[in-house]
Design an enzyme around this catalytic site. Sequence first.
Site, mmCIF file in Angstrom:
data_model
loop_
_atom_site.group_PDB
_atom_site.id
_atom_site.type_symbol
_atom_site.label_atom_id
_atom_site.label_comp_id
_atom_site.label_asym_id
_atom_site.label_seq_id
_atom_site.Cartn_x
_atom_site.Cartn_y
_atom_site.Cartn_z
ATOM 1 N N TYR A 66 0.822 -1.213 0.000
ATOM 2 C CA TYR A 66 0.000 0.000 0.000
ATOM 3 C C TYR A 66 0.851 1.255 0.000
ATOM 4 O O TYR A 66 1.908 1.263 0.599
ATOM 5 C CB TYR A 66 -0.906 0.000 1.232
ATOM 6 C CG TYR A 66 -1.866 -1.162 1.231
ATOM 7 C CD1 TYR A 66 -3.075 -1.069 0.556
ATOM 8 C CD2 TYR A 66 -1.551 -2.348 1.875
ATOM 9 C CE1 TYR A 66 -3.958 -2.134 0.540
ATOM 10 C CE2 TYR A 66 -2.424 -3.416 1.860
ATOM 11 C CZ TYR A 66 -3.631 -3.308 1.188
ATOM 12 O OH TYR A 66 -4.490 -4.357 1.168
ATOM 13 N N HIS A 68 -1.938 1.340 -3.184
ATOM 14 C CA HIS A 68 -2.029 0.897 -4.567
ATOM 15 C C HIS A 68 -3.337 1.399 -5.157
ATOM 16 O O HIS A 68 -4.219 1.860 -4.438
ATOM 17 C CB HIS A 68 -1.875 -0.619 -4.716
ATOM 18 C CG HIS A 68 -2.892 -1.433 -3.982
ATOM 19 N ND1 HIS A 68 -2.551 -2.236 -2.934
ATOM 20 C CD2 HIS A 68 -4.230 -1.568 -4.143
ATOM 21 C CE1 HIS A 68 -3.638 -2.855 -2.480
ATOM 22 N NE2 HIS A 68 -4.664 -2.452 -3.202
ATOM 23 N N GLU A 86 -5.804 3.302 -2.493
ATOM 24 C CA GLU A 86 -6.270 2.857 -1.176
ATOM 25 C C GLU A 86 -5.098 2.669 -0.236
ATOM 26 O O GLU A 86 -4.002 2.280 -0.647
ATOM 27 C CB GLU A 86 -7.086 1.572 -1.273
ATOM 28 C CG GLU A 86 -6.335 0.354 -1.743
ATOM 29 C CD GLU A 86 -7.181 -0.916 -1.741
ATOM 30 O OE1 GLU A 86 -7.308 -1.540 -0.663
ATOM 31 O OE2 GLU A 86 -7.680 -1.279 -2.815
ATOM 32 N N ARG A 105 -10.132 0.918 4.706
ATOM 33 C CA ARG A 105 -9.229 1.678 3.833
ATOM 34 C C ARG A 105 -9.680 3.130 3.710
ATOM 35 O O ARG A 105 -10.867 3.427 3.698
ATOM 36 C CB ARG A 105 -9.216 1.115 2.405
ATOM 37 C CG ARG A 105 -8.926 -0.355 2.268
ATOM 38 C CD ARG A 105 -7.453 -0.665 2.498
ATOM 39 N NE ARG A 105 -7.174 -2.066 2.243
ATOM 40 C CZ ARG A 105 -7.289 -3.021 3.154
ATOM 41 N NH1 ARG A 105 -7.672 -2.717 4.379
ATOM 42 N NH2 ARG A 105 -7.002 -4.267 2.860
ATOM 43 N N HIS A 120 -14.014 -3.969 4.065
ATOM 44 C CA HIS A 120 -14.412 -5.329 3.683
ATOM 45 C C HIS A 120 -15.527 -5.827 4.601
ATOM 46 O O HIS A 120 -16.262 -6.736 4.234
ATOM 47 C CB HIS A 120 -13.221 -6.286 3.791
ATOM 48 C CG HIS A 120 -12.189 -6.108 2.728
ATOM 49 N ND1 HIS A 120 -12.431 -6.288 1.384
ATOM 50 C CD2 HIS A 120 -10.871 -5.783 2.820
ATOM 51 C CE1 HIS A 120 -11.324 -6.093 0.691
ATOM 52 N NE2 HIS A 120 -10.355 -5.769 1.541
ATOM 53 N N PHE A 129 -15.949 -4.566 -1.220
ATOM 54 C CA PHE A 129 -15.965 -3.477 -0.250
ATOM 55 C C PHE A 129 -17.377 -2.911 -0.141
ATOM 56 O O PHE A 129 -18.192 -3.035 -1.062
ATOM 57 C CB PHE A 129 -15.047 -2.341 -0.689
ATOM 58 C CG PHE A 129 -13.586 -2.611 -0.552
ATOM 59 C CD1 PHE A 129 -12.967 -2.517 0.691
ATOM 60 C CD2 PHE A 129 -12.814 -2.938 -1.658
ATOM 61 C CE1 PHE A 129 -11.603 -2.743 0.817
ATOM 62 C CE2 PHE A 129 -11.462 -3.166 -1.531
ATOM 63 C CZ PHE A 129 -10.853 -3.068 -0.294
#
Length: 135
Positions: A66, A68, A86, A105, A120, A129
């Site tokens: 991350y 990404h 995110e 996120r 999630h 998500f």
Amino acid sequence: MSPVKMLLSLLPLFISSSLAAAVPENAARGSCSYYCGSTCYWDSDVSAALAKGYELYQDGETAGDYPHQYHDYEGFAFSVSGTYYEYPILKDYDVYTGGSPGADRVIFNENDELAGLITHTGASSEDGFVQCTSA
């Protein structure tokens, strides 16, 4: 003063300090900005995660995998446009620096603008998500 009276006189101090210790540390932070599942995030948590994610993005670096690019397969109505990225925001309120990213996120664009928060938690698929709700 008798020992009983002495103990009774100290009782209010003991009770008030016990109650203060029982109040969660984050209760004093005010009202939530976002709920991801049952987790409450304040503006300071969101800002810290966004700042770290954007800093890494600008430097071309990552923590774990991350930040990404986030492709928004769910089609959320984000508040800003652009290419999205995110970065994890952690339930323990620490800033993510690697390891398990957890479920939540922050989403931002290439202009360092917050698009929103997603999780999630509660998604219909393991890789899916749902948007976190703003408070």
